[in-house]
Motif scaffolding. Structure first.
Motif, short mmCIF file in Angstrom:
data_model
loop_
_atom_site.label_atom_id
_atom_site.label_comp_id
_atom_site.label_asym_id
_atom_site.label_seq_id
_atom_site.Cartn_x
_atom_site.Cartn_y
_atom_site.Cartn_z
N MET A 1 -25.54 5.58 -9.39
CA MET A 1 -25.28 4.18 -9.44
C MET A 1 -24.03 3.85 -8.91
SD MET A 1 -24.82 2.63 -13.05
CE MET A 1 -25.34 0.96 -13.32
N LEU A 2 -24.11 2.73 -7.81
CA LEU A 2 -23.04 2.30 -7.41
C LEU A 2 -21.99 1.37 -8.18
CD1 LEU A 2 -24.03 1.29 -3.89
CD2 LEU A 2 -22.84 3.04 -4.47
N ARG A 3 -20.83 1.62 -8.37
CA ARG A 3 -20.04 0.80 -9.48
C ARG A 3 -19.38 -0.71 -8.47
NH1 ARG A 3 -14.06 1.77 -10.28
NH2 ARG A 3 -13.51 0.33 -11.96
N ARG A 4 -19.43 -1.58 -9.19
CA ARG A 4 -19.20 -2.86 -8.53
C ARG A 4 -17.43 -2.91 -8.73
NH1 ARG A 4 -20.27 -8.29 -7.69
NH2 ARG A 4 -18.60 -9.88 -8.59
N PRO A 5 -16.83 -3.16 -7.47
CA PRO A 5 -15.18 -3.31 -7.49
C PRO A 5 -14.79 -4.16 -8.51
CG PRO A 5 -16.03 -3.07 -5.41
CD PRO A 5 -17.43 -3.37 -6.20
N PRO A 6 -13.69 -4.17 -9.03
CA PRO A 6 -13.12 -4.98 -10.16
C PRO A 6 -12.80 -6.35 -9.62
CG PRO A 6 -11.52 -3.43 -9.57
CD PRO A 6 -12.64 -3.05 -8.90
N GLU A 7 -13.06 -7.37 -10.57
CA GLU A 7 -12.72 -8.94 -10.33
C GLU A 7 -11.29 -8.72 -10.34
OE1 GLU A 7 -15.36 -11.14 -12.39
OE2 GLU A 7 -17.16 -10.77 -11.11
N GLY A 8 -10.56 -8.11 -11.19
CA GLY A 8 -8.98 -8.52 -11.42
C GLY A 8 -8.37 -7.40 -11.44
N GLY A 9 -7.05 -7.21 -11.31
CA GLY A 9 -5.92 -6.28 -11.32
C GLY A 9 -4.73 -6.68 -10.55
N THR A 10 -4.01 -5.32 -10.42
CA THR A 10 -2.73 -5.47 -9.57
C THR A 10 -2.77 -4.38 -8.61
OG1 THR A 10 -1.53 -6.65 -11.20
CG2 THR A 10 -0.20 -5.55 -9.56
N GLN A 11 -2.39 -4.82 -7.31
CA GLN A 11 -2.03 -3.67 -6.40
C GLN A 11 -0.55 -3.60 -5.97
OE1 GLN A 11 -3.38 -4.07 -2.38
NE2 GLN A 11 -3.63 -1.87 -2.14
N GLU A 12 0.18 -2.70 -6.16
CA GLU A 12 1.64 -2.85 -5.74
C GLU A 12 2.05 -1.95 -4.69
OE1 GLU A 12 5.76 -2.61 -8.36
OE2 GLU A 12 4.08 -2.27 -9.42
N ILE A 13 2.93 -2.30 -3.77
CA ILE A 13 3.20 -1.60 -2.84
C ILE A 13 4.78 -1.52 -2.72
CG2 ILE A 13 3.40 -1.11 -0.22
CD1 ILE A 13 0.83 -2.59 0.16
N VAL A 14 5.28 -0.08 -2.88
CA VAL A 14 6.62 0.12 -2.93
C VAL A 14 7.05 0.92 -1.70
CG1 VAL A 14 8.60 1.00 -4.21
CG2 VAL A 14 6.60 0.04 -5.44
N SER A 15 8.06 0.70 -1.02
CA SER A 15 8.51 1.43 0.17
C SER A 15 9.83 1.53 0.18
CB SER A 15 8.01 0.73 1.64
OG SER A 15 7.50 -0.51 1.32
N GLU A 16 10.29 2.66 0.93
CA GLU A 16 11.73 2.83 0.90
C GLU A 16 12.31 3.10 2.18
OE1 GLU A 16 12.68 5.86 -2.03
OE2 GLU A 16 11.98 4.87 -3.63
N SER A 17 12.61 4.50 2.87
CA SER A 17 13.23 4.63 4.09
C SER A 17 12.73 5.55 5.03
CB SER A 17 14.41 5.35 3.54
OG SER A 17 15.24 4.82 2.57
N CYS A 18 13.19 5.39 6.23
CA CYS A 18 12.75 5.86 7.28
C CYS A 18 13.99 6.53 8.02
CB CYS A 18 12.20 5.08 8.47
SG CYS A 18 11.68 5.68 9.84
N GLY A 19 14.30 7.85 7.78
CA GLY A 19 15.57 8.58 8.15
C GLY A 19 15.77 8.66 9.61
N GLU A 20 17.12 8.93 9.80
CA GLU A 20 17.78 8.87 11.18
C GLU A 20 16.80 9.71 12.15
OE1 GLU A 20 21.80 10.72 13.41
OE2 GLU A 20 21.78 10.14 11.32
N GLY A 21 16.62 9.15 13.41
CA GLY A 21 15.70 9.57 14.35
C GLY A 21 14.10 9.76 14.14
N ALA A 22 13.58 9.22 12.95
CA ALA A 22 12.25 9.64 12.58
C ALA A 22 11.47 8.59 13.22
CB ALA A 22 12.30 9.67 11.05
N LYS A 23 10.33 8.68 13.30
CA LYS A 23 9.05 7.68 13.70
C LYS A 23 8.15 7.94 12.70
CE LYS A 23 10.46 7.96 18.54
NZ LYS A 23 11.53 7.26 18.29
N ALA A 24 7.93 6.41 12.12
CA ALA A 24 6.84 6.31 11.04
C ALA A 24 5.79 5.28 11.30
CB ALA A 24 7.50 6.42 9.77
N ARG A 25 4.63 5.38 10.73
CA ARG A 25 3.59 4.32 11.11
C ARG A 25 2.96 4.23 9.73
NH1 ARG A 25 0.00 4.78 16.25
NH2 ARG A 25 2.01 4.07 16.99
N PHE A 26 3.06 3.08 8.97
CA PHE A 26 2.17 2.98 7.83
C PHE A 26 1.29 1.85 8.21
CE2 PHE A 26 6.53 4.06 6.53
CZ PHE A 26 6.36 4.73 5.45
N LEU A 27 -0.20 2.12 7.47
CA LEU A 27 -1.31 1.38 7.85
C LEU A 27 -1.77 1.20 6.21
CD1 LEU A 27 -3.54 0.04 9.35
CD2 LEU A 27 -4.49 2.12 9.77
N ALA A 28 -1.79 -0.15 5.90
CA ALA A 28 -2.44 -0.27 4.64
C ALA A 28 -3.72 -1.32 4.52
CB ALA A 28 -1.54 -0.88 3.65
#
Length: 95
Positions: A1-28
């Motif tokens: 049985m497939l579950r129907r995605p909710p009609e309400g709720g909260t999505q929270e994104i919290v991000s912080e740091s990318c250190g010296e010389g680092a290379k980062a890619r975020f995909l949301a």
């Protein structure tokens, strides 16, 4: 049985740091196909270190009704030689 995605709720994104010389890619992917009352909150405090590179990409799909509040805030500091790139997009079905 497939579950129907909710009609309400909260999505929270919290991000912080990318250190010296680092290379980062975020995909949301933020998908709310049945949204009636959804809150998408981002409270970012981002520090990009010396000679670091940070990319942040966010894609939203809010369904046909589009009952989503998108509330992003960001405080970004970039050290010498660092870079920060951000991209945000909103998609809708073409019915």
């Amino acid at each position: 049985m497939l579950r129907r995605p909710p009609e309400g709720g909260t999505q929270e994104i919290v991000s912080e740091s990318c250190g010296e010389g680092a290379k980062a890619r975020f995909l949301a992917h933020c998908v709310f196909p049945n949204a009636v009352k959804v809150r998408h909150v981002m409270d970012a405090r981002i520090h990009v270190g010396k000679h670091a590179d940070l990319e942040y990409s966010e894609t939203h799909y809010h369904g046909e009704e589009g009952g989503v509040e998108v509330l992003p805030t960001a405080k970004i500091t970039i050290d010498e030689g660092g870079s920060y790139e951000a991209c945000s997009s909103l998609s809708r079905s073409g019915r």
